[in-house]
Design a protein around this motif. Structure first.
Motif, PDB file in Angstrom:
ATOM      1  N   VAL A  40      46.767  64.218 -12.611  1.00  0.00           N
ATOM      2  CA  VAL A  40      46.402  65.198 -13.635  1.00  0.00           C
ATOM      3  C   VAL A  40      45.063  65.815 -13.243  1.00  0.00           C
ATOM      4  O   VAL A  40      44.416  65.362 -12.303  1.00  0.00           O
ATOM      5  CB  VAL A  40      46.305  64.555 -15.043  1.00  0.00           C
ATOM      6  N   ASP A  41      44.636  66.813 -13.960  1.00  0.00           N
ATOM      7  CA  ASP A  41      43.375  67.496 -13.673  1.00  0.00           C
ATOM      8  C   ASP A  41      42.275  66.996 -14.615  1.00  0.00           C
ATOM      9  O   ASP A  41      42.364  67.165 -15.839  1.00  0.00           O
ATOM     10  CB  ASP A  41      43.547  69.002 -13.840  1.00  0.00           C
ATOM     11  N   TYR A  42      41.228  66.393 -14.047  1.00  0.00           N
ATOM     12  CA  TYR A  42      40.158  65.786 -14.847  1.00  0.00           C
ATOM     13  C   TYR A  42      39.473  66.736 -15.827  1.00  0.00           C
ATOM     14  O   TYR A  42      39.078  66.288 -16.907  1.00  0.00           O
ATOM     15  CB  TYR A  42      39.118  65.094 -13.946  1.00  0.00           C
ATOM     16  N   PRO A  43      39.337  68.051 -15.559  1.00  0.00           N
ATOM     17  CA  PRO A  43      38.698  68.898 -16.566  1.00  0.00           C
ATOM     18  C   PRO A  43      39.441  68.910 -17.911  1.00  0.00           C
ATOM     19  O   PRO A  43      38.822  69.037 -18.967  1.00  0.00           O
ATOM     20  CB  PRO A  43      38.697  70.293 -15.933  1.00  0.00           C
ATOM     21  N   ASP A  44      40.760  68.742 -17.850  1.00  0.00           N
ATOM     22  CA  ASP A  44      41.557  68.754 -19.076  1.00  0.00           C
ATOM     23  C   ASP A  44      41.233  67.563 -19.980  1.00  0.00           C
ATOM     24  O   ASP A  44      41.529  67.598 -21.177  1.00  0.00           O
ATOM     25  CB  ASP A  44      43.053  68.742 -18.742  1.00  0.00           C
ATOM     26  N   PHE A  45      40.629  66.524 -19.428  1.00  0.00           N
ATOM     27  CA  PHE A  45      40.336  65.315 -20.188  1.00  0.00           C
ATOM     28  C   PHE A  45      38.841  65.128 -20.430  1.00  0.00           C
ATOM     29  O   PHE A  45      38.447  64.470 -21.394  1.00  0.00           O
ATOM     30  CB  PHE A  45      40.925  64.099 -19.461  1.00  0.00           C
ATOM     31  N   GLY A  46      38.017  65.701 -19.577  1.00  0.00           N
ATOM     32  CA  GLY A  46      36.568  65.624 -19.761  1.00  0.00           C
ATOM     33  C   GLY A  46      36.041  66.662 -20.724  1.00  0.00           C
ATOM     34  O   GLY A  46      35.110  66.394 -21.498  1.00  0.00           O
ATOM     35  N   ARG A  47      36.640  67.849 -20.705  1.00  0.00           N
ATOM     36  CA  ARG A  47      36.140  68.929 -21.559  1.00  0.00           C
ATOM     37  C   ARG A  47      36.211  68.600 -23.050  1.00  0.00           C
ATOM     38  O   ARG A  47      35.239  68.837 -23.779  1.00  0.00           O
ATOM     39  CB  ARG A  47      36.882  70.230 -21.241  1.00  0.00           C
ATOM     40  N   PRO A  48      37.308  68.039 -23.567  1.00  0.00           N
ATOM     41  CA  PRO A  48      37.331  67.736 -25.002  1.00  0.00           C
ATOM     42  C   PRO A  48      36.296  66.683 -25.408  1.00  0.00           C
ATOM     43  O   PRO A  48      35.752  66.746 -26.518  1.00  0.00           O
ATOM     44  CB  PRO A  48      38.746  67.245 -25.275  1.00  0.00           C
ATOM     45  N   VAL A  49      36.002  65.744 -24.530  1.00  0.00           N
ATOM     46  CA  VAL A  49      34.959  64.749 -24.822  1.00  0.00           C
ATOM     47  C   VAL A  49      33.613  65.459 -24.941  1.00  0.00           C
ATOM     48  O   VAL A  49      32.859  65.243 -25.896  1.00  0.00           O
ATOM     49  CB  VAL A  49      34.907  63.657 -23.729  1.00  0.00           C
ATOM     50  N   ALA A  50      33.312  66.320 -23.978  1.00  0.00           N
ATOM     51  CA  ALA A  50      32.054  67.070 -23.991  1.00  0.00           C
ATOM     52  C   ALA A  50      31.952  67.965 -25.225  1.00  0.00           C
ATOM     53  O   ALA A  50      30.882  68.083 -25.832  1.00  0.00           O
ATOM     54  CB  ALA A  50      31.917  67.894 -22.717  1.00  0.00           C
ATOM     55  N   THR A  51      33.046  68.573 -25.601  1.00  0.00           N
ATOM     56  CA  THR A  51      33.047  69.422 -26.804  1.00  0.00           C
ATOM     57  C   THR A  51      32.724  68.587 -28.046  1.00  0.00           C
ATOM     58  O   THR A  51      31.920  69.000 -28.885  1.00  0.00           O
ATOM     59  CB  THR A  51      34.403  70.137 -26.954  1.00  0.00           C
ATOM     60  N   ASP A  52      33.339  67.415 -28.161  1.00  0.00           N
ATOM     61  CA  ASP A  52      33.052  66.543 -29.311  1.00  0.00           C
ATOM     62  C   ASP A  52      31.576  66.184 -29.376  1.00  0.00           C
ATOM     63  O   ASP A  52      30.961  66.225 -30.451  1.00  0.00           O
ATOM     64  CB  ASP A  52      33.880  65.255 -29.243  1.00  0.00           C
ATOM     65  N   VAL A  53      30.983  65.840 -28.240  1.00  0.00           N
ATOM     66  CA  VAL A  53      29.562  65.470 -28.222  1.00  0.00           C
ATOM     67  C   VAL A  53      28.701  66.695 -28.523  1.00  0.00           C
ATOM     68  O   VAL A  53      27.783  66.631 -29.346  1.00  0.00           O
ATOM     69  CB  VAL A  53      29.180  64.823 -26.871  1.00  0.00           C
ATOM     70  N   SER A  54      29.011  67.815 -27.907  1.00  0.00           N
ATOM     71  CA  SER A  54      28.254  69.054 -28.110  1.00  0.00           C
ATOM     72  C   SER A  54      28.275  69.506 -29.565  1.00  0.00           C
ATOM     73  O   SER A  54      27.266  69.966 -30.102  1.00  0.00           O
ATOM     74  CB  SER A  54      28.816  70.155 -27.213  1.00  0.00           C
ATOM     75  N   GLU A  55      29.418  69.365 -30.212  1.00  0.00           N
ATOM     76  CA  GLU A  55      29.569  69.820 -31.604  1.00  0.00           C
ATOM     77  C   GLU A  55      29.209  68.748 -32.629  1.00  0.00           C
ATOM     78  O   GLU A  55      29.348  68.978 -33.834  1.00  0.00           O
ATOM     79  CB  GLU A  55      31.002  70.302 -31.821  1.00  0.00           C
ATOM     80  N   GLY A  56      28.780  67.573 -32.179  1.00  0.00           N
ATOM     81  CA  GLY A  56      28.384  66.512 -33.092  1.00  0.00           C
ATOM     82  C   GLY A  56      29.536  65.753 -33.724  1.00  0.00           C
ATOM     83  O   GLY A  56      29.340  64.996 -34.672  1.00  0.00           O
ATOM     84  N   LYS A  57      30.737  65.920 -33.188  1.00  0.00           N
ATOM     85  CA  LYS A  57      31.893  65.181 -33.702  1.00  0.00           C
ATOM     86  C   LYS A  57      31.920  63.755 -33.159  1.00  0.00           C
ATOM     87  O   LYS A  57      32.641  62.907 -33.680  1.00  0.00           O
ATOM     88  CB  LYS A  57      33.194  65.902 -33.327  1.00  0.00           C
ATOM     89  N   ALA A  58      31.177  63.509 -32.087  1.00  0.00           N
ATOM     90  CA  ALA A  58      31.066  62.171 -31.498  1.00  0.00           C
ATOM     91  C   ALA A  58      29.591  61.906 -31.216  1.00  0.00           C
ATOM     92  O   ALA A  58      28.847  62.810 -30.830  1.00  0.00           O
ATOM     93  CB  ALA A  58      31.870  62.073 -30.214  1.00  0.00           C
ATOM     94  N   ASP A  59      29.188  60.656 -31.409  1.00  0.00           N
ATOM     95  CA  ASP A  59      27.819  60.259 -31.099  1.00  0.00           C
ATOM     96  C   ASP A  59      27.613  60.144 -29.595  1.00  0.00           C
ATOM     97  O   ASP A  59      26.547  60.485 -29.071  1.00  0.00           O
ATOM     98  CB  ASP A  59      27.495  58.917 -31.762  1.00  0.00           C
ATOM     99  N   PHE A  60      28.630  59.639 -28.911  1.00  0.00           N
ATOM    100  CA  PHE A  60      28.587  59.452 -27.464  1.00  0.00           C
ATOM    101  C   PHE A  60      29.956  59.742 -26.875  1.00  0.00           C
ATOM    102  O   PHE A  60      30.958  59.698 -27.574  1.00  0.00           O
ATOM    103  CB  PHE A  60      28.193  58.013 -27.096  1.00  0.00           C
ATOM    104  N   GLY A  61      29.955  59.982 -25.556  1.00  0.00           N
ATOM    105  CA  GLY A  61      31.196  60.178 -24.837  1.00  0.00           C
ATOM    106  C   GLY A  61      31.272  59.269 -23.625  1.00  0.00           C
ATOM    107  O   GLY A  61      30.243  58.861 -23.079  1.00  0.00           O
ATOM    108  N   ILE A  62      32.499  58.984 -23.238  1.00  0.00           N
ATOM    109  CA  ILE A  62      32.781  58.195 -22.042  1.00  0.00           C
ATOM    110  C   ILE A  62      33.836  58.958 -21.262  1.00  0.00           C
ATOM    111  O   ILE A  62      34.879  59.317 -21.818  1.00  0.00           O
ATOM    112  CB  ILE A  62      33.317  56.799 -22.406  1.00  0.00           C
ATOM    113  N   ILE A  63      33.548  59.219 -19.992  1.00  0.00           N
ATOM    114  CA  ILE A  63      34.499  59.946 -19.158  1.00  0.00           C
ATOM    115  C   ILE A  63      34.698  59.167 -17.863  1.00  0.00           C
ATOM    116  O   ILE A  63      33.772  58.554 -17.337  1.00  0.00           O
ATOM    117  CB  ILE A  63      34.044  61.401 -18.887  1.00  0.00           C
ATOM    118  N   ILE A  64      35.936  59.193 -17.364  1.00  0.00           N
ATOM    119  CA  ILE A  64      36.292  58.382 -16.203  1.00  0.00           C
ATOM    120  C   ILE A  64      37.180  59.201 -15.266  1.00  0.00           C
ATOM    121  O   ILE A  64      38.179  59.782 -15.714  1.00  0.00           O
ATOM    122  CB  ILE A  64      37.068  57.116 -16.634  1.00  0.00           C
TER     123      ILE A  64
END
Length: 142
Positions: A40-64
């Motif tokens: 699969v393409d990693y941007p498709d899975f990293g971008r939503p994590v970053a969006t959550d952190v950027s918009e304050g929907k998540a306190d922290f993110g973990i990407i692998i």
């Protein structure tokens, strides 16, 4: 704590172990990662994590992803995101203490699952030191 996690095909087993640890500690986890070893393409899975952190929907993110690089490059495109590539717990501690990192990027092909779980634990439990580091962190944001 609210935590978003995302991974590509290199990280399903890592994600599973990390999510189990997080949920056992009472954290709320949003999972954007794949559960398959199929490419699969990693941007498709990293971008939503970053969006959550950027918009304050998540306190922290973990990407692998395999190297941790591509997915962290993707995450760092978002405003308010400071994703740090960590391959040992000492780097994870410094990323929080000195850089106020809010996303940890894990290179699945270069760390073990127990090592990754340990890095996430110290990352989430380490405070930003502020002080002389605050001015530097302020310069990261454009």
């Amino acid at each position: 704590m609210k935590i978003s996690i995302g991974n590509d095909h290199a990280g399903p087993d890592y994600k599973k172990a990390i999510v189990e640890m997080l949920q056992a500690k009472g954290h709320e986890v949003t999972n954007y990662g794949t559960d398959s070893a199929g490419s699969v393409d990693y941007p498709d899975f990293g971008r939503p994590v970053a969006t959550d952190v950027s918009e304050g929907k998540a306190d922290f993110g973990i990407i692998i992803c395999g190297s941790g690089n591509g997915i962290s490059m993707t995450a760092n495109k978002q405003s308010k995101v400071r994703a740090a590539l960590c391959w040992m717990k000492e780097i994870a501690v410094l990323a929080r203490q000195h850089n106020d990192a809010n996303i940890i990027s894990i290179p699945a092909r270069f760390t073990s699952i127990p090592q990754a779980v340990e890095m996430v634990e110290v990352f989430l439990n380490t405070e930003f030191e502020g002080g002389r580091h605050q001015n530097r962190v302020d310069k990261i944001s454009c």
